[in-house]
Design an enzyme around this catalytic site. Structure first.
Site, PDB file in Angstrom:
ATOM      1  N   TRP A 170       0.864  -1.179   0.000  1.00  0.00           N
ATOM      2  CA  TRP A 170       0.000   0.000   0.000  1.00  0.00           C
ATOM      3  C   TRP A 170       0.908   1.239   0.000  1.00  0.00           C
ATOM      4  O   TRP A 170       1.849   1.314   0.807  1.00  0.00           O
ATOM      5  CB  TRP A 170      -0.856  -0.047   1.265  1.00  0.00           C
ATOM      6  CG  TRP A 170      -1.843   1.061   1.442  1.00  0.00           C
ATOM      7  CD1 TRP A 170      -2.738   1.518   0.526  1.00  0.00           C
ATOM      8  CD2 TRP A 170      -2.050   1.826   2.639  1.00  0.00           C
ATOM      9  NE1 TRP A 170      -3.500   2.521   1.082  1.00  0.00           N
ATOM     10  CE2 TRP A 170      -3.092   2.728   2.377  1.00  0.00           C
ATOM     11  CE3 TRP A 170      -1.458   1.831   3.896  1.00  0.00           C
ATOM     12  CZ2 TRP A 170      -3.552   3.634   3.318  1.00  0.00           C
ATOM     13  CZ3 TRP A 170      -1.924   2.722   4.845  1.00  0.00           C
ATOM     14  CH2 TRP A 170      -2.959   3.612   4.558  1.00  0.00           C
ATOM     15  N   ASP A 251       0.059  -4.867   9.803  1.00  0.00           N
ATOM     16  CA  ASP A 251      -1.039  -3.971   9.419  1.00  0.00           C
ATOM     17  C   ASP A 251      -2.205  -4.839   8.969  1.00  0.00           C
ATOM     18  O   ASP A 251      -2.161  -5.441   7.898  1.00  0.00           O
ATOM     19  CB  ASP A 251      -0.578  -3.045   8.287  1.00  0.00           C
ATOM     20  CG  ASP A 251      -1.693  -2.088   7.870  1.00  0.00           C
ATOM     21  OD1 ASP A 251      -2.735  -2.044   8.568  1.00  0.00           O
ATOM     22  OD2 ASP A 251      -1.544  -1.396   6.842  1.00  0.00           O
ATOM     23  N   LYS A 286     -13.190  -0.860   6.966  1.00  0.00           N
ATOM     24  CA  LYS A 286     -13.825  -1.727   5.966  1.00  0.00           C
ATOM     25  C   LYS A 286     -14.815  -2.677   6.633  1.00  0.00           C
ATOM     26  O   LYS A 286     -15.902  -2.897   6.123  1.00  0.00           O
ATOM     27  CB  LYS A 286     -12.795  -2.571   5.212  1.00  0.00           C
ATOM     28  CG  LYS A 286     -11.414  -1.997   5.111  1.00  0.00           C
ATOM     29  CD  LYS A 286     -11.245  -1.002   4.008  1.00  0.00           C
ATOM     30  CE  LYS A 286      -9.857  -0.410   4.080  1.00  0.00           C
ATOM     31  NZ  LYS A 286      -9.570   0.629   3.149  1.00  0.00           N
TER      32      LYS A 286
END
Ligand code: LMR
Length: 437
Positions: A170, A251, A286
Site C-alpha cells: 500500500w 497492518d 472496511k
C-alpha cells in the site's frame, strides 16, 4: 501579511466610505495605519502530486459517464453498488443517538471498552496474553493513525533501525514510515512473472536483515495483491523473525474479509505463541463500513505487564503530541456492536456476507475472463483473497480501461473486487480482456 486596525482607524474608514470604492479603501494606506508588504513566505512550498489512490477517487467522482465503474479505492460496495450501512451499526447508532451524556474528551488512549474489544478480535476471546496484561492497546484515528503513532514511537526509541515493506505494498506504508524518519527499502513479495508470492525470495531477504529491522507485514488480504501466505508459510516467517530478532509491525485492515475473523489473525496469534514483541495496527473502516469515522487501534505486545504499562504511556504521549485524543462517536458505535452479544453476532454474519460476496465476484470475474480469453491461464486470480485482485495491468492498460471503458483501477493493477457486482462484472471482464489482448 495581516495589519491591525485600531478603533480610531475604523472611524476614519467609516468617514471615507462614501467617497472611495472599497477596493481602493483596502489598498490605500490610511493615516495612522501601517500596511506591510506581502511576504509570500509559503512560496517555498512545492506542489503536491496527489495521492495515487485518493486522486483517482476524485477523477471517478467527476466522470460524468453513468456507466462508470469504480474498482480503485478499497471500499466495500454491495451488489447494488452502494457503500452499505451495516444493520448492526444502524442499531448501535440508534442506541448511541438517544444518549444524553455530554461530549467529553476521550482519554489519550481512547475508549477503554473499545480497546478491550479490539484486543479480543486480534488476539482471541479471553486470550492469555491479554489477561497477563502484556498487550497495550490504544484507539487510533483509523489504521493510518495507528501506523503513524507506532512508527513515530519506534523511531524515537530505535533511531538507528531501518524499515522494510513488501514489494509491492500500500503506497501509504512508505509515506508514513518515511514521514517518521525511517530509511525504507522493500523485501521481495510478489513475482509478476508467476503472478504469485515469491516466498523463497521473501524468506531470503528477511533472513539477511540486521537484528531489529522493522518489517511491515500484512497478516491477511495483502494490499495490493490479494496474495497471502499460508499458515505454514507464516510459521516459517515467525521463525525468521524470532531467530533474526526482527521487529514485526503488522497492518491488518481487512480482518475477516480473507478467510474469516479468526483465520485472518493467524500471524498475530502465531507471533504471540512464539513469545515475540511486536506491533499491530488494526482498522474498522472496511469491516464496519465506517470509513469516515476513522476507527483504528494500535497494540504493542510486550514481554511483561510492566513493560506494557510503559508502552501504553509512550503511545499516550505520541497521541498527545499529535492530536491529543481520538474522536468519540465512531468508537462508541464499534464498542456498542462488539460488546453486545446479539449485535456482535449480527455484525459477524455481515462480515461473512461481505467476504462471501467478494469471493463470488472474484469467481465471476475469472469466469468472464476465461470466456473472453480461454487461451490465458487466469487461475492466479483464484488464489488471491480479500478486497483486491492483482492483474498484469500496466499504466497504459489502466488509461485505456478508464478512458474507453469507464473502469477505474489504480496504476499498480490492483482491482477492488468489492466494486464488482452482478450488473457490471461481465462488462469489466470484457474491458480487461480488450486491453490485455
Ligand atoms: C485503499 O488501499 O484503497 C484504502 O486503504 C484506502 C486508502 O486510504 O488508500
Amino acid at each position: 501579511m495581516a495589519c491591525r486596525l485600531v478603533h480610531h482607524d475604523l472611524d476614519k474608514i467609516a468617514g471615507q466610505m462614501f467617497v472611495l470604492p472599497v477596493n481602493l479603501l483596502l489598498r490605500r494606506p490610511l493615516a495612522g495605519t501601517r500596511l506591510y508588504k506581502e511576504t509570500a513566505l509559503f512560496n517555498v512550498l512545492s506542489a503536491y502530486a496527489g495521492d495515487p489512490i485518493l486522486s483517482l477517487q476524485v477523477a471517478y467522482r467527476d466522470d460524468p459517464r453513468a456507466d462508470k465503474i469504480n474498482l480503485s479505492i478499497g471500499l466495500y460496495y454491495d451488489n447494488e453498488g452502494q457503500v452499505p450501512r451495516l444493520a448492526s451499526v444502524q442499531q448501535a447508532q440508534a442506541r448511541v443517538s438517544t444518549s444524553t451524556e455530554p461530549s467529553m474528551y476521550l482519554p489519550m488512549s481512547g475508549d477503554p471498552a473499545y480497546c478491550k474489544a479490539s484486543q479480543a478480535l486480534l488476539f482471541g476471546d479471553d486470550a492469555e496474553i491479554v489477561r497477563q496484561g502484556r498487550v497495550a492497546t490504544i484507539q487510533t484515528v483509523g489504521g493510518s493513525g495507528a501506523l503513524k503513532v507506532g512508527s513515530d514511537l519506534i523511531r524515537r526509541f530505535f533511531p538507528d533501525i531501518e524499515a522494510r515493506i513488501s514489494n509491492p505494498t500500500w503506497d501509504n506504508h512508505r509515506a508514513i514510515l518515511e514521514g517518521s524518519g525511517f530509511k525504507v527499502e522493500t523485501y521481495p513479495y510478489f513475482d509478476r512473472d508467476t503472478q504469485r508470492v515469491d516466498f523463497d525470495a521473501m524468506k531470503g531477504a528477511l533472513r539477511a536483515l540486521p537484528a531489529r529491522t522493522l518489517v511491515l507485514l500484512h497478516p491477511c488480504c495483502h494490499n495490493p495483491t490479494g496474495a497471502d501466505l499460508t499458515p505454514a508459510q507464516w510459521d516459517e516467517v515467525v521463525e525468521i523473525i524470532a531467530s533474526r530478532q526482527l521487529l514485526a509491525f503488522l497492518d491488518i485492515a481487512y480482518q475477516g474479509l480473507g478467510e474469516g475473523l479468526d483465520a485472518d489473525a493467524y500471524l498475530v496469534r502465531a507471533l504471540v505463541k512464539a513469545n515475540q514483541s511486536f506491533l499491530v495496527s488494526g482498522s474498522f473502516s472496511k469491516i464496519f463500513s465506517l470509513y469516515g469515522e476513522r476507527c483504528g487501534s494500535l497494540s504493542m505486545v510486550c514481554a511483561n505487564a510492566e513493560e506494557a504499562g510503559r508502552a501504553l504511556g509512550q503511545m499516550q504521549q505520541a497521541v498527545r503530541r499529535n492530536y491529543s485524543s481520538p474522536p468519540a462517536y465512531g468508537a462508541s458505535l464499534v464498542r456498542t456492536v462488539l460488546t453486545d452479544p446479539v449485535l456482535n453476532a449480527q455484525w459477524r454474519a455481515e462480515v461473512d456476507e461481505m467476504r462471501v460476496r467478494m469471493q463470488a465476484m472474484r469467481e465471476r470475474l475469472i469466469q468472464g475472463m476465461v470466456a473472453e480469453q480461454p487461451q490465458v491461464d487466469w487461475s492466479f486470480l483464484d488464489v488471491q483473497r480479500g478486497m483486491f485482485a492483482y492483474a498484469p495491468v500496466l499504466g497504459a492498460h489502466m488509461v485505456r480501461l478508464r478512458e474507453e471503458f469507464g473502469v477505474y483501477i489504480i496504476e499498480s493493477g490492483r482491482i477492488c473486487v468489492a466494486g464488482l457486482n452482478t450488473g457490471n462484472v461481465d462488462r469489466v471482464a470484457h474491458a480487461f480482456a480488450s486491453v490485455l489482448k
